[in-house]
Enzyme design. Structure first.
Site, PDB file in Angstrom:
ATOM      1  CE  LYS A  42      -5.012   6.662   9.930  1.00 25.29           C
ATOM      2  NZ  LYS A  42      -3.545   6.431   9.786  1.00 25.29           N
TER       3      LYS A  42
ATOM      4  CE1 TYR B  99      -7.745   4.496   9.175  1.00 31.51           C
ATOM      5  CE2 TYR B  99      -9.207   6.198   8.338  1.00 31.51           C
ATOM      6  CZ  TYR B  99      -8.034   5.479   8.247  1.00 31.51           C
ATOM      7  OH  TYR B  99      -7.138   5.754   7.241  1.00 31.51           O
TER       8      TYR B  99
ATOM      9  N   GLY C 122       0.797  -1.221   0.000  1.00 33.66           N
ATOM     10  CA  GLY C 122       0.000   0.000   0.000  1.00 33.66           C
ATOM     11  C   GLY C 122       0.828   1.270   0.000  1.00 33.66           C
ATOM     12  CB  ILE C 123       0.322   4.504   1.778  1.00 30.97           C
ATOM     13  CG1 ILE C 123      -1.025   4.911   1.176  1.00 30.97           C
ATOM     14  CG2 ILE C 123       1.167   5.739   2.081  1.00 30.97           C
ATOM     15  CD1 ILE C 123      -1.908   5.713   2.124  1.00 30.97           C
TER      16      ILE C 123
ATOM     17  CG  ASN D 193       2.272   4.203   5.915  1.00 26.99           C
ATOM     18  OD1 ASN D 193       1.430   4.930   5.403  1.00 26.99           O
ATOM     19  ND2 ASN D 193       2.359   2.904   5.637  1.00 26.99           N
ATOM     20  CB  ALA D 194       2.164   0.913  10.953  1.00 25.90           C
TER      21      ALA D 194
ATOM     22  CB  SER E 184      -7.111   9.404   7.207  1.00 28.64           C
ATOM     23  OG  SER E 184      -8.316   9.250   6.464  1.00 28.64           O
TER      24      SER E 184
END
Length: 253
Positions: free
Chosen positions: A149, A145, A13-14, A79-80, A132
């Site tokens: 974030k 989430y 991914g990212i 980033n995790a 995000s």
């Protein structure tokens, strides 16, 4: 020999796009990830370490290896992250909430905690946290989430203030919907929760973006490379959205 770069969640991914981008410009790369299969596909010139970014023992081991092999660290991409459950807040189990916050927030905290002494000693460094656009708005059906974030932005702002006098910068990237398996799963779960189809949910997300498009992992990686560069030498304490401009985070279609 280029910068020394750590990327957590770098197996896919990212994070994988970030690692490939830094590596392509001649930087040394260490990636961590829980997914052994993903790490097995990393190039031989990367250092790949399996483990949980929210586990203090794992992160201590990672930074001990960085100290032994590189003698310092120039860039940390915290980033995790995991998507967490898709459900109304009353239907989220406490353990689901705690796990989502642990990986997304505590993982970033640990990366910063162990990077800070190294970066202070060399009086330079860049910490880049993946947030995000769920950290800029409310996000129905994604309370764990969104909470995590949002929280990493408070961490980032504080890091920028604490570490700035030492020449260390801290910033966050807020991606929109990133093409790939993770957002596909989120869309499918939201469609089930709302009794509709994934196509309707995807169209709603796209309709809420000025540019009417999802982003790619490479779009986010390009921003990380910029924030780590000398071109961003006075960019710190900032949240940079890479999302095509979100107009409405929960559009109704």
């Amino acid at each position: 020999m280029g910068k020394r770069v750590l990327i957590t969640g770098g197996g896919s991914g990212i994070g994988r796009a970030m690692a490939e981008t830094f590596s392509a410009q001649g930087d040394r790369v260490l990636v961590t990830d829980q997914d052994a299969a993903a790490l097995a596909t990393c190039p031989e010139d990367w250092i790949a370490v399996q483990g949980d970014a929210s586990d203090p023992a794992h992160m201590r081991e990672v930074f001990a290896r960085i100290a032994a092999e590189w003698g310092g660290i120039d860039v940390v991409c915290a980033n995790a992250g995991i998507a967490g459950p898709t459900a109304l807040v009353e239907d989220v189990e406490p353990e689901e909430f705690r796990r989502c916050v642990a990986v997304n927030l505590e993982g970033a905290f640990l990366a910063a905690k162990y990077a800070a002494p190294m970066m202070k000693a060399q009086k330079s460094g860049a910490i880049i946290i993946t947030s995000s656009n769920a950290g800029l708005y409310g996000f129905p059906n994604r309370a764990p989430y969104a909470s995590a974030k949002w929280a990493v932005l408070g961490l980032m702002k504080t890091l920028a203030m604490e570490l700035g006098p030492f020449g260390i910068r801290a910033n966050a990237i807020a991606p929109g919907c990133v093409e790939g398996p993770r957002i596909d799963g989120v869309i499918e779960r939201e469609a089930r929760a709302k009794g509709t189809t994934p196509e309707v949910i995807r169209a709603g997300y796209e309709a809420g973006v000025s540019m009417r498009s999802f982003v790619t992992a490479q779009d986010v990686a390009n921003m990380a490379a910029f924030l780590a560069s000398d071109g961003a030498r006075l960019v710190s304490g900032q949240v940079i959205a890479v999302d095509g401009h979100t107009e409405n985070p929960d559009p109704k279609v």
